[in-house]
Scaffold this active site. Sequence first.
Site, PDB file in Angstrom:
ATOM      1  N   ASP A 197       0.836  -1.195   0.000  1.00 50.01           N
ATOM      2  CA  ASP A 197       0.000   0.000   0.000  1.00 50.01           C
ATOM      3  C   ASP A 197       0.875   1.251   0.000  1.00 50.01           C
ATOM      4  OD1 ASP A 197      -2.326   1.465   0.036  1.00 50.01           O
ATOM      5  OD2 ASP A 197      -2.615   1.312   2.200  1.00 50.01           O
ATOM      6  N   ASN A 224     -10.420  -3.089  -6.334  1.00 45.86           N
ATOM      7  CA  ASN A 224      -9.653  -2.137  -7.145  1.00 45.86           C
ATOM      8  C   ASN A 224     -10.327  -1.802  -8.472  1.00 45.86           C
ATOM      9  OD1 ASN A 224      -6.335  -3.292  -6.119  1.00 45.86           O
ATOM     10  ND2 ASN A 224      -7.658  -1.725  -5.252  1.00 45.86           N
TER      11      ASN A 224
END
Length: 262
Positions: free
Chosen positions: A28, A76
């Site tokens: 991340d 996503n």
Amino acid sequence: MGSKSGTSEPGSRSSDVQTPRHVAIIMDGNNRWARKRSLPGVAGHRAGVEAVRGVMRACREHGIEVLTLFAFSSENWSRPLPEVRSLLALFSRYLRTEVKQLHEDNVRLCFIGKRNRFSAGLQRLINHAETVTANNTAATVVIAVDYGGQWDIAQAAQTLAERCQRGEIQPSDITEELMQSTLSLGDFPSPDLCIRTGGDARISNFLLWDFAYSEFYFTPVLWPDFGELEFARALADYGKRERRFGGRGEPDGIVSGGSLDA
């Protein structure tokens, strides 16, 4: 990535500290890394690919057998379309350029997650990478793409229900072990350590079943800045922990168990 070894202080190795067999990473911080540098988001994702290379080198150095990377979650797809296209293009480029080297390094490449939403060309690249590296034995890199932990459990439950319908098993045959073997990571040991970069302390629908007894390491370091030294720090932190798996630790490190007195 290969045989087991130990870690102590970052950058050093010691045989008295156990190294995890399986490390999972939630990568991340790519977009934030790019924004801090006034760069487009895709630049952060490209830098993230370089970080993957560094961590894979570190895994080889420390003897990690399995490395699982959360590359593209089911959620996503909800990102802006240009970013999704850039991510998938970068993923395709990675497969075209890296598989040959991974094969030469005797590394097996596997993928978990749904594939039917990817283009036919990307699906061919994924299948080719798995086929070419299938017999490699030095280590395994598992890439989670279009993956979600809830989906993983649901598809395993559906598979077992279908086996019951066909009469192959009875509902009473379904155990934790059978469910585990039906999940996407059923052929691998469960992750010993999960690392999440970028500062958030959550697992974001990643490997929900498999993380039952995993250790977690959260770091504010953004993924493109997470290099071999940061990885060694995570392993050193892991090496200080006592894993009890729900039992009670003993002075000699043995986990106790047994019956409960009435």
